[in-house]
Design an enzyme around this catalytic site. Structure first.
Site, PDB file in Angstrom:
ATOM      1  N   ASP A  93      40.699  48.126  41.133  1.00  0.00           N
ATOM      2  CA  ASP A  93      41.650  47.289  40.401  1.00  0.00           C
ATOM      3  C   ASP A  93      42.177  48.111  39.217  1.00  0.00           C
ATOM      4  O   ASP A  93      41.814  49.265  39.047  1.00  0.00           O
ATOM      5  CB  ASP A  93      40.983  45.980  39.963  1.00  0.00           C
ATOM      6  CG  ASP A  93      39.837  46.213  38.982  1.00  0.00           C
ATOM      7  OD1 ASP A  93      39.572  47.378  38.612  1.00  0.00           O
ATOM      8  OD2 ASP A  93      39.195  45.219  38.603  1.00  0.00           O
ATOM      9  N   SER A  94      43.040  47.510  38.402  1.00  0.00           N
ATOM     10  CA  SER A  94      43.706  48.298  37.361  1.00  0.00           C
ATOM     11  C   SER A  94      42.980  48.251  36.030  1.00  0.00           C
ATOM     12  O   SER A  94      43.319  48.994  35.115  1.00  0.00           O
ATOM     13  CB  SER A  94      45.110  47.753  37.141  1.00  0.00           C
ATOM     14  OG  SER A  94      45.031  46.473  36.536  1.00  0.00           O
ATOM     15  N   GLY A  95      42.009  47.371  35.907  1.00  0.00           N
ATOM     16  CA  GLY A  95      41.363  47.171  34.612  1.00  0.00           C
ATOM     17  C   GLY A  95      41.980  46.030  33.838  1.00  0.00           C
ATOM     18  O   GLY A  95      41.389  45.506  32.897  1.00  0.00           O
ATOM     19  N   GLY A  96      43.178  45.628  34.233  1.00  0.00           N
ATOM     20  CA  GLY A  96      43.882  44.578  33.505  1.00  0.00           C
ATOM     21  C   GLY A  96      43.100  43.274  33.441  1.00  0.00           C
ATOM     22  O   GLY A  96      42.950  42.689  32.372  1.00  0.00           O
ATOM     23  N   PHE A  97      42.561  42.865  34.568  1.00  0.00           N
ATOM     24  CA  PHE A  97      41.873  41.573  34.604  1.00  0.00           C
ATOM     25  C   PHE A  97      40.694  41.544  33.629  1.00  0.00           C
ATOM     26  O   PHE A  97      40.486  40.562  32.914  1.00  0.00           O
ATOM     27  CB  PHE A  97      41.396  41.260  36.036  1.00  0.00           C
ATOM     28  CG  PHE A  97      40.737  39.911  36.140  1.00  0.00           C
ATOM     29  CD1 PHE A  97      41.495  38.755  36.183  1.00  0.00           C
ATOM     30  CD2 PHE A  97      39.357  39.789  36.172  1.00  0.00           C
ATOM     31  CE1 PHE A  97      40.904  37.502  36.255  1.00  0.00           C
ATOM     32  CE2 PHE A  97      38.745  38.541  36.248  1.00  0.00           C
ATOM     33  CZ  PHE A  97      39.520  37.397  36.292  1.00  0.00           C
ATOM     34  N   ASP A 147      48.669  44.909  35.318  1.00  0.00           N
ATOM     35  CA  ASP A 147      49.431  43.678  35.114  1.00  0.00           C
ATOM     36  C   ASP A 147      48.762  42.815  34.058  1.00  0.00           C
ATOM     37  O   ASP A 147      47.646  43.100  33.639  1.00  0.00           O
ATOM     38  CB  ASP A 147      49.511  42.884  36.427  1.00  0.00           C
ATOM     39  CG  ASP A 147      48.128  42.390  36.868  1.00  0.00           C
ATOM     40  OD1 ASP A 147      47.124  43.045  36.522  1.00  0.00           O
ATOM     41  OD2 ASP A 147      48.052  41.362  37.561  1.00  0.00           O
ATOM     42  N   GLN A 190      52.740  37.890  40.010  1.00  0.00           N
ATOM     43  CA  GLN A 190      52.214  36.889  39.077  1.00  0.00           C
ATOM     44  C   GLN A 190      53.174  35.701  39.021  1.00  0.00           C
ATOM     45  O   GLN A 190      54.062  35.607  39.847  1.00  0.00           O
ATOM     46  CB  GLN A 190      52.004  37.525  37.688  1.00  0.00           C
ATOM     47  CG  GLN A 190      50.864  38.549  37.644  1.00  0.00           C
ATOM     48  CD  GLN A 190      49.475  37.899  37.665  1.00  0.00           C
ATOM     49  OE1 GLN A 190      49.333  36.674  37.603  1.00  0.00           O
ATOM     50  NE2 GLN A 190      48.433  38.717  37.766  1.00  0.00           N
ATOM     51  N   GLY A 217      46.578  36.161  39.605  1.00  0.00           N
ATOM     52  CA  GLY A 217      46.684  34.972  38.760  1.00  0.00           C
ATOM     53  C   GLY A 217      46.201  33.696  39.421  1.00  0.00           C
ATOM     54  O   GLY A 217      46.471  32.602  38.938  1.00  0.00           O
ATOM     55  N   ASP A 267      38.767  39.663  47.840  1.00  0.00           N
ATOM     56  CA  ASP A 267      37.554  40.213  47.213  1.00  0.00           C
ATOM     57  C   ASP A 267      36.998  39.158  46.277  1.00  0.00           C
ATOM     58  O   ASP A 267      37.754  38.319  45.772  1.00  0.00           O
ATOM     59  CB  ASP A 267      37.871  41.450  46.365  1.00  0.00           C
ATOM     60  CG  ASP A 267      38.404  41.065  45.000  1.00  0.00           C
ATOM     61  OD1 ASP A 267      39.571  40.643  44.915  1.00  0.00           O
ATOM     62  OD2 ASP A 267      37.641  41.106  44.012  1.00  0.00           O
ATOM     63  N   CYS A 305      22.377  32.867  62.126  1.00  0.00           N
ATOM     64  CA  CYS A 305      22.783  34.186  61.630  1.00  0.00           C
ATOM     65  C   CYS A 305      21.904  35.263  62.272  1.00  0.00           C
ATOM     66  O   CYS A 305      20.695  35.092  62.403  1.00  0.00           O
ATOM     67  CB  CYS A 305      22.644  34.225  60.115  1.00  0.00           C
ATOM     68  SG  CYS A 305      23.138  35.797  59.393  1.00  0.00           S
ATOM     69  N   CYS A 307      21.789  38.468  61.024  1.00  0.00           N
ATOM     70  CA  CYS A 307      21.746  39.598  60.093  1.00  0.00           C
ATOM     71  C   CYS A 307      20.313  40.127  59.963  1.00  0.00           C
ATOM     72  O   CYS A 307      19.350  39.486  60.398  1.00  0.00           O
ATOM     73  CB  CYS A 307      22.315  39.207  58.726  1.00  0.00           C
ATOM     74  SG  CYS A 307      21.166  38.387  57.605  1.00  0.00           S
ATOM     75  N   CYS A 310      17.981  37.586  58.274  1.00  0.00           N
ATOM     76  CA  CYS A 310      17.629  36.400  59.069  1.00  0.00           C
ATOM     77  C   CYS A 310      16.808  36.760  60.308  1.00  0.00           C
ATOM     78  O   CYS A 310      16.041  35.931  60.796  1.00  0.00           O
ATOM     79  CB  CYS A 310      18.890  35.632  59.447  1.00  0.00           C
ATOM     80  SG  CYS A 310      19.677  34.903  57.986  1.00  0.00           S
ATOM     81  N   HIS A 336      22.377  39.021  53.285  1.00  0.00           N
ATOM     82  CA  HIS A 336      22.771  37.867  54.112  1.00  0.00           C
ATOM     83  C   HIS A 336      24.138  37.320  53.704  1.00  0.00           C
ATOM     84  O   HIS A 336      24.986  37.066  54.559  1.00  0.00           O
ATOM     85  CB  HIS A 336      21.732  36.746  54.047  1.00  0.00           C
ATOM     86  CG  HIS A 336      22.281  35.467  54.585  1.00  0.00           C
ATOM     87  ND1 HIS A 336      22.336  35.199  55.934  1.00  0.00           N
ATOM     88  CD2 HIS A 336      22.894  34.420  53.963  1.00  0.00           C
ATOM     89  CE1 HIS A 336      22.948  34.038  56.115  1.00  0.00           C
ATOM     90  NE2 HIS A 336      23.279  33.545  54.939  1.00  0.00           N
TER      91      HIS A 336
END
Ligand SMILES: [Zn+2]
Length: 378
Positions: A93-97, A147, A190, A217, A267, A305, A307, A310, A336
């Site tokens: 990501d850009s770091g903005g968040f 952003d 946005q 956003g 994500d 499941c 996995c 499990c 899991h």
């Protein structure tokens, strides 16, 4: 071009897309969920485990890596892939968040944002150019434009100014990007809940021709129906031949609802964060493994499941580990939860290919318990 998208099938029932994103570190099918590895590690998971569970791409956070260990060290190691021994795709990501969500005392100017380091309190400055330089040094396959992510709710006037600045910042990001041949830069739409502003943002950014677009956003505290409504009018504004990424979304219902509205990538820290609290996602809804009722329950977390967790470990054993704060317990629940979401996305892709994602949504929601009154969001 570093990143390309191949649209393979559109679900006749819902309009959801099945496709593939091609990156310098391999291709992955979409819709896809990306586990979050904030500090160049998906907490408690080794890259080998991520590979084994079938994760083709992970996300890492520019803001955190900039502060620790510093992008210069990652660059010296040969980039993020080499530094953390991960051969799959990476998105940063850009770091903005984080600047907007973690730091106090921030001051937004045309040039960039002044703020304080959330750990040391030191004064810092992040701009489009700096966010690009750091991400170029980290060397992820996909980078994000810098952003502003305004809170929810925000006034129309504030949001309009913010959208316009974010568009100007996006142009500066494109200008400053030094490695377009091996790193793809995505633009971020946005505009909050306002249709006219989403339209304006989409027009501005698609005219700059990014190799992919994110819807930003959202998942910032708005009700689910607001998120769905915004996606309903935003995804049709985006080009068909580019991937679309819904940032910060990872609850099972939102992954399905987002896919139905034409989103390809997601994500979220949710599956890993709740795992470290002893909460698991299962095909029958969430299971809080700490609960006393599991003390003598020798069944797996999720009987449906397959996995590693499990297949080999019981609720009683995992409850014991989690209660005793044993790291291994958190590894088992994390494995899991991530596997559960990756498998869910596989089921979503199959349903799209068979033109029955709407039916799949109804069945899944019923079994998970989302249709019950007061249902939890995950
Ligand atoms: Zn499992």
């Amino acid at each position: 071009m570093a990143i390309t998208y191949e649209l393979i099938h559109t679900c006749k029932q819902t309009g959801a897309r099945y496709g593939k994103v091609h990156t310098p570190h391999g291709s992955f099918e979409t819709p896809m969920f990306m586990p979050v590895g904030t500090l160049a590690t998906v907490k408690t998971m080794s890259p080998e485990e991520l590979e084994r569970m079938g994760a083709p791409i992970i996300l890492s956070n520019t803001y955190h890596l900039w502060l620790r260990p510093g992008e210069d060290i990652v660059k010296e190691a040969g980039g993020l892939h080499k530094f953390m021994n991960w051969d799959g795709s990476i998105l940063t990501d850009s770091g903005g968040f984080q600047v907007f969500s973690l730091s106090d005392l921030r001051q937004i100017e045309e040039e960039g944002v002044h703020f304080r380091n959330h750990i040391s309190g030191e004064k810092l400055f992040l701009s489009p150019e700096k966010a690009m330089r750091i991400q170029n040094d980290l060397g992820a396959d996909i980078m994000m434009a810098f952003d502003e992510c305004p809170p929810y709710p925000a006034e129309h006037k504030y949001m309009k100014d913010s959208v316009e600045r974010t568009s100007r910042w996006a142009e500066r990001c494109l200008e400053a990007h030094q490695r377009p041949q091996d790193q793809g830069l995505f633009g971020i739409i946005q505009g909050g809940e306002y249709e006219d502003l989403r339209r304006q943002s989409a027009q501005d950014l698609t005219s700059m021709d990014f190799p992919g677009y994110a819807v930003g956003g959202l998942s910032v505290g708005e009700p689910k129906d607001v998120m769905n409504r915004v996606l309903d009018f935003t995804t049709p504004l985006l080009p068909n031949d580019k991937p679309r990424y819904l940032m910060g979304v990872g609850s099972p219902d939102s992954l399905i609802d987002g896919s139905m509205r034409g989103i390809d990538m997601f994500d979220c820290v949710l599956p890993t964060r709740i795992a470290r609290n002893g909460t698991c996602m299962t095909s029958n809804g969430r299971l809080v493994v700490r609960n006393a009722k599991f003390a003598r329950d020798f069944r797996p977390i999720d009987e449906n499941c397959d996995c590693h967790t499990c297949r080999n470990y019981s609720r009683a054993y995992i409850r014991h580990l989690v209660k005793a704060n044993e790291t291994f317990g958190f590894r088992l629940t994390t494995y899991h939860n991530l596997y559960f979401l990756l498998k869910l996305m596989g089921q979503v892709r199959e349903a799209i290919k068979e033109d029955r994602l709407g039916d799949f949504r109804d069945e899944f929601f019923e079994q998970y318990g989302f249709n019950k009154p007061n249902a939890k969001n995950f």
